[in-house]
Design a protein around this motif. Sequence first.
Motif, PDB file in Angstrom:
ATOM      1  N   GLU A 129       5.030 -15.526   5.414  1.00 29.09           N
ATOM      2  CA  GLU A 129       5.696 -16.453   6.333  1.00 29.09           C
ATOM      3  C   GLU A 129       7.195 -16.171   6.397  1.00 29.09           C
ATOM      4  OE1 GLU A 129       4.391 -18.708   8.336  1.00 29.09           O
ATOM      5  OE2 GLU A 129       2.363 -18.171   7.714  1.00 29.09           O
ATOM      6  N   VAL A 130       7.812 -15.877   5.258  1.00 25.98           N
ATOM      7  CA  VAL A 130       9.232 -15.548   5.234  1.00 25.98           C
ATOM      8  C   VAL A 130       9.499 -14.268   6.021  1.00 25.98           C
ATOM      9  CG1 VAL A 130      11.105 -14.717   3.729  1.00 25.98           C
ATOM     10  CG2 VAL A 130       9.782 -16.751   3.093  1.00 25.98           C
ATOM     11  N   LEU A 131       8.687 -13.259   5.802  1.00 25.24           N
ATOM     12  CA  LEU A 131       8.887 -11.977   6.485  1.00 25.24           C
ATOM     13  C   LEU A 131       8.697 -12.083   7.991  1.00 25.24           C
ATOM     14  CD1 LEU A 131       7.002  -9.618   3.991  1.00 25.24           C
ATOM     15  CD2 LEU A 131       9.472  -9.837   4.267  1.00 25.24           C
ATOM     16  N   THR A 132       7.932 -13.065   8.431  1.00 16.62           N
ATOM     17  CA  THR A 132       7.647 -13.220   9.864  1.00 16.62           C
ATOM     18  C   THR A 132       8.415 -14.398  10.463  1.00 16.62           C
ATOM     19  OG1 THR A 132       5.664 -14.530   9.347  1.00 16.62           O
ATOM     20  CG2 THR A 132       5.374 -12.171   9.629  1.00 16.62           C
ATOM     21  N   THR A 133       9.558 -14.726   9.868  1.00 17.85           N
ATOM     22  CA  THR A 133      10.380 -15.830  10.378  1.00 17.85           C
ATOM     23  C   THR A 133      10.710 -15.646  11.854  1.00 17.85           C
ATOM     24  OG1 THR A 133      11.341 -16.268   8.204  1.00 17.85           O
ATOM     25  CG2 THR A 133      12.597 -17.005  10.119  1.00 17.85           C
ATOM     26  N   ASP A 134      10.990 -14.413  12.260  1.00 14.45           N
ATOM     27  CA  ASP A 134      11.345 -14.115  13.653  1.00 14.45           C
ATOM     28  C   ASP A 134      10.125 -13.797  14.507  1.00 14.45           C
ATOM     29  OD1 ASP A 134      14.016 -14.472  13.079  1.00 14.45           O
ATOM     30  OD2 ASP A 134      14.354 -12.371  12.646  1.00 14.45           O
ATOM     31  N   ASP A 135       8.948 -14.273  14.087  1.00 15.09           N
ATOM     32  CA  ASP A 135       7.682 -14.010  14.771  1.00 15.09           C
ATOM     33  C   ASP A 135       7.238 -12.580  14.463  1.00 15.09           C
ATOM     34  OD1 ASP A 135       5.455 -14.626  16.183  1.00 15.09           O
ATOM     35  OD2 ASP A 135       6.376 -14.612  18.163  1.00 15.09           O
ATOM     36  N   CYS A 136       5.955 -12.349  14.595  1.00 14.90           N
ATOM     37  CA  CYS A 136       5.396 -11.033  14.253  1.00 14.90           C
ATOM     38  C   CYS A 136       4.089 -10.860  15.009  1.00 14.90           C
ATOM     39  CB  CYS A 136       5.165 -10.940  12.744  1.00 14.90           C
ATOM     40  SG  CYS A 136       4.518  -9.358  12.181  1.00 14.90           S
ATOM     41  N   ALA A 137       4.133 -10.055  16.061  1.00 21.16           N
ATOM     42  CA  ALA A 137       2.942  -9.842  16.875  1.00 21.16           C
ATOM     43  C   ALA A 137       1.937  -8.983  16.119  1.00 21.16           C
ATOM     44  CB  ALA A 137       3.326  -9.162  18.185  1.00 21.16           C
ATOM     45  N   VAL A 138       0.703  -9.487  16.005  1.00 20.59           N
ATOM     46  CA  VAL A 138      -0.375  -8.777  15.311  1.00 20.59           C
ATOM     47  C   VAL A 138      -1.624  -8.838  16.168  1.00 20.59           C
ATOM     48  CG1 VAL A 138      -1.774  -8.611  13.211  1.00 20.59           C
ATOM     49  CG2 VAL A 138       0.556  -9.532  13.082  1.00 20.59           C
ATOM     50  N   THR A 139      -2.343  -7.729  16.267  1.00 17.06           N
ATOM     51  CA  THR A 139      -3.655  -7.721  16.899  1.00 17.06           C
ATOM     52  C   THR A 139      -4.699  -7.765  15.796  1.00 17.06           C
ATOM     53  OG1 THR A 139      -2.844  -6.417  18.771  1.00 17.06           O
ATOM     54  CG2 THR A 139      -5.220  -6.487  18.440  1.00 17.06           C
ATOM     55  N   PHE A 140      -5.405  -8.900  15.693  1.00 20.45           N
ATOM     56  CA  PHE A 140      -6.386  -9.092  14.637  1.00 20.45           C
ATOM     57  C   PHE A 140      -7.757  -8.521  15.047  1.00 20.45           C
ATOM     58  CE2 PHE A 140      -3.160 -12.316  13.793  1.00 20.45           C
ATOM     59  CZ  PHE A 140      -2.945 -12.109  12.427  1.00 20.45           C
ATOM     60  N   ASP A 141      -8.673  -8.522  14.071  1.00 22.92           N
ATOM     61  CA  ASP A 141     -10.040  -8.029  14.281  1.00 22.92           C
ATOM     62  C   ASP A 141     -10.016  -6.618  14.854  1.00 22.92           C
ATOM     63  OD1 ASP A 141     -12.799  -8.107  14.298  1.00 22.92           O
ATOM     64  OD2 ASP A 141     -12.950  -9.167  16.207  1.00 22.92           O
ATOM     65  N   GLY A 148     -12.230  -6.001  18.223  1.00 21.47           N
ATOM     66  CA  GLY A 148     -13.359  -6.869  18.527  1.00 21.47           C
ATOM     67  C   GLY A 148     -14.560  -6.003  18.855  1.00 21.47           C
ATOM     68  N   ASP A 149     -15.161  -6.249  20.009  1.00 19.33           N
ATOM     69  CA  ASP A 149     -16.331  -5.452  20.416  1.00 19.33           C
ATOM     70  C   ASP A 149     -15.949  -4.375  21.433  1.00 19.33           C
ATOM     71  OD1 ASP A 149     -15.732  -7.068  22.530  1.00 19.33           O
ATOM     72  OD2 ASP A 149     -17.734  -7.970  22.719  1.00 19.33           O
ATOM     73  N   GLN A 150     -14.655  -4.079  21.554  1.00 21.11           N
ATOM     74  CA  GLN A 150     -14.196  -3.060  22.486  1.00 21.11           C
ATOM     75  C   GLN A 150     -13.604  -1.875  21.731  1.00 21.11           C
ATOM     76  OE1 GLN A 150     -11.449  -4.887  25.181  1.00 21.11           O
ATOM     77  NE2 GLN A 150     -13.026  -6.051  26.266  1.00 21.11           N
ATOM     78  N   THR A 151     -13.581  -0.714  22.381  1.00 20.20           N
ATOM     79  CA  THR A 151     -13.005   0.496  21.807  1.00 20.20           C
ATOM     80  C   THR A 151     -11.908   1.012  22.725  1.00 20.20           C
ATOM     81  OG1 THR A 151     -15.080   1.093  20.734  1.00 20.20           O
ATOM     82  CG2 THR A 151     -13.475   2.841  21.031  1.00 20.20           C
ATOM     83  N   HIS A 152     -10.793   1.395  22.122  1.00 20.42           N
ATOM     84  CA  HIS A 152      -9.664   1.925  22.891  1.00 20.42           C
ATOM     85  C   HIS A 152      -9.212   3.229  22.269  1.00 20.42           C
ATOM     86  CE1 HIS A 152      -9.119  -2.044  24.863  1.00 20.42           C
ATOM     87  NE2 HIS A 152      -9.439  -2.513  23.664  1.00 20.42           N
ATOM     88  N   GLU A 153      -8.787   4.168  23.109  1.00 19.45           N
ATOM     89  CA  GLU A 153      -8.235   5.434  22.637  1.00 19.45           C
ATOM     90  C   GLU A 153      -6.784   5.508  23.091  1.00 19.45           C
ATOM     91  OE1 GLU A 153      -9.390   9.729  23.890  1.00 19.45           O
ATOM     92  OE2 GLU A 153     -10.788   9.164  22.277  1.00 19.45           O
ATOM     93  N   LEU A 154      -5.858   5.519  22.118  1.00 19.14           N
ATOM     94  CA  LEU A 154      -4.434   5.475  22.422  1.00 19.14           C
ATOM     95  C   LEU A 154      -3.712   6.567  21.649  1.00 19.14           C
ATOM     96  CD1 LEU A 154      -3.948   1.603  22.088  1.00 19.14           C
ATOM     97  CD2 LEU A 154      -4.196   2.896  24.210  1.00 19.14           C
ATOM     98  N   GLU A 155      -2.608   7.067  22.228  1.00 19.61           N
ATOM     99  CA  GLU A 155      -1.824   8.096  21.565  1.00 19.61           C
ATOM    100  C   GLU A 155      -0.530   7.505  21.018  1.00 19.61           C
ATOM    101  OE1 GLU A 155      -1.168  12.686  22.449  1.00 19.61           O
ATOM    102  OE2 GLU A 155       0.108  11.468  23.751  1.00 19.61           O
TER     103      GLU A 155
END
Length: 392
Positions: free
Chosen positions: A106-118, A138-145
């Motif tokens: 919580e301290v480290l994310t005081t300034d908010d912290c965007a996370v993609t879960f699952d 989730g139930d999707q697959t993505h290919e990113l560089e």
Amino acid sequence: MRVLIVGAGIAGVTAAQLLRRDGRHPVLIERAADDSHPGYMLALMPMVDQALEELGVREQYRENSVPLSRYAAHSHTGHMRREDSMSSIFDQYGDYRGIGRGELIEVLTTDDCAVTFDSAVTTLMDTASGVVATLAVGDQTHELEFDLVVVADGIHSATRAVVLGARPVEIVDTEWGGWVVWAPEDAESDLGEELWGAGFFLGTYPVKGSIGVFLGGPSADTRGGAAPFIDRVRRSLKESSPRIESALRAVADDPDPYYWPLTDCRSPRWAFLRTALLGDAAAGFLPTAGIGAGMAMESAWVLTRMLRGAAPAAIPAVLAAYEQAQRPRVESAQSNSRALAGAIFRRSRILAVLRDLAIRMVSVTFALKPIQNLLANSPNPEPAVAEAERGR
């Protein structure tokens, strides 16, 4: 720079937040379904101070933690053997404080912290221009560089296995484990205590508002459950204290205490062209020296400082310099934790008696001398980056 960070634990969050302070925009993913934090206590040594200062959260950290200025050791029968000043060891370097893992995040994310879960990485492939990551979200697959992938998904990292392939990871299994629970706070919020028994270990470590408790022993004994193990501990004690009793009650009363198998790991490599291991994924610690989380945060600070101002083309050189600079420090601290585990995790009463004598004669300063050396020689990332650039 396109950056993927895998794992939203302490190492991953620290790295992501430091990069964001530098104007980067890393993608941070986490295998867990939400942001609930496994509850256990941390003792953080001063090597975290540089990261906290750069994130601008030093005051929030102090408000949500307590100073750990004293350490007490009990004999295998419960008798208080000695009390030492931790302030005299650490105050010259900075803060030594107790905090809950959830509170730290919580301290480290005081300034908010965007996370993609699952979300998890299933494949990584180097190309001429970067690293192609296949992500299961989730139930999707993505290919990113990406230009850079930082693997920080813990001691049992699934992504590390993707990176290493068939290369083995060094594992130390103490064949001990134990329960982590919270007990009510008492009047001695600056005092950490440990009881090194013959076939059991009890540690109590204050955080803000409560006391973190670890009660453990050989896995063959703890497998039978907390209640019979606590009975065995009580029969071993000739002397107790209000805190010891409170700790044992807390374990007995918790309907579902968190169980911690005491193993560590050491990866044979940290840097792989454009992919780097960080935190427990690189070197997972036993809790015996209380330094694993601190080294993870220090490593995140070192890595992000080395990346500051770096162009994508410089990433392989920077990652190689990061491993060369930081890995010896981390593995030195890890070796100290392993040595302490060898002294603590014992069944023999004869060895317990000899250990009690040693505790009475030798202060905690001696046991923590390797860590003091690390603190006295804090890392300086800039020369390592300059050398990497010259050799590139």
